[in-house]
Design an enzyme around this catalytic site. Structure first.
Site, PDB file in Angstrom:
ATOM      1  N   CYS A  45     -70.944  74.397 -17.689  1.00  0.00           N
ATOM      2  CA  CYS A  45     -69.795  75.255 -18.008  1.00  0.00           C
ATOM      3  C   CYS A  45     -68.534  74.750 -17.311  1.00  0.00           C
ATOM      4  CB  CYS A  45     -70.063  76.694 -17.579  1.00  0.00           C
ATOM      5  SG  CYS A  45     -71.486  77.427 -18.387  1.00  0.00           S
ATOM      6  N   THR A  46     -68.679  74.322 -16.080  1.00  0.00           N
ATOM      7  CA  THR A  46     -67.517  73.835 -15.324  1.00  0.00           C
ATOM      8  C   THR A  46     -66.874  72.644 -16.048  1.00  0.00           C
ATOM      9  OG1 THR A  46     -68.533  74.595 -13.277  1.00  0.00           O
ATOM     10  CG2 THR A  46     -66.799  72.944 -13.051  1.00  0.00           C
TER      11      THR A  46
END
Ligand code: BEZ
Length: 211
Positions: A45-46
């Protein structure tokens, strides 16, 4: 009931990193991308959020507003945003919805209970200025999406909306396109006085129309 292509994107009001979002007001005649990611402070996600932030000028060029969603609390978004900037080299520059109760995630079927009971999968909805869903894609948590592909699809969707053309397999912006079957040869002659390449009566190729 599942949201299908062609349906009106359900409206909602939810807090975000940029204040309360009333979704239909937020769209306001633009194109929009609504995408979920499973959880703050997670590796894939980052990288996705950092890359999407980098693409902001590309989305803006196409008149697209981007809106992220996670089932985390608003107070958790700030610290993670700092991590995204530090590790990905780009700061969050679009609103991130804080859907800690999963209200919008459930509305958009972003939670797939047999994958995970509480976290969202990686959903992407592209929504047109008419607030209709034009595209939906879903990836599992372990696979980061290709946001260049999201841009490619938006290019195709916008060409279809403006010029009644479709795009062939693996098409990239600038390559030849297909006159949609709904356009008769008579109509095509007006639109394309230079003609087209007809491989079959149903397969008519023209250069990509320029704006
Ligand atoms: C990730 O973003 O790396 C991730 C999030 C939830 C489950 C698995 C991976």
């Amino acid at each position: 009931m599942a949201i299908l292509i062609g349906d009106t994107a359900p409206d909602f009001t939810l807090e975000s990193t940029e204040g309360n979002i009333h979704f239909h007001d937020y769209i306001d005649g633009s194109w929009a991308v609504l995408f979920s990611h499973p959880k703050n402070f997670t590796p894939v996600c980052t990288t996705e959020l950092g890359y999407t932030a980098k693409l902001k000028p590309e989305f803006e060029k196409r008149g697209v507003k981007v809106l992220g969603l996670s089932v985390d609390k608003l107070e958790d978004h700030g610290g993670w945003a700092r991590d995204i900037e530090e590790t990905q080299g780009s700061a969050l520059n679009f609103p991130l919805l804080a859907d800690s109760e999963g209200k919008v995630a459930r509305l958009y079927d972003m939670i797939h209970p047999n994958a995970d009971n509480t976290l969202t999968v990686r959903s992407v909805f592209v929504i047109g200025p008419d607030k209709k869903v034009k595209l939906k894609i879903e990836y599992p948590a372990s696979t980061g999406r290709n946001f260049d592909e999201v841009l490619r699809v938006i290019d195709s969707l916008q060409l279809t909306a403006k010029h009644q053309v479709a795009t062939p397999v693996n098409w990239q912006s600038g390559e030849d396109v297909i006159i949609v079957p709904a356009v008769s040869n008579e109509q095509a002659k007006t639109k394309y006085p230079e003609g087209w390449k007809e491989l079959k009566p149903y397969l008519r190729i023209v250069p990509q129309p320029q704006d």
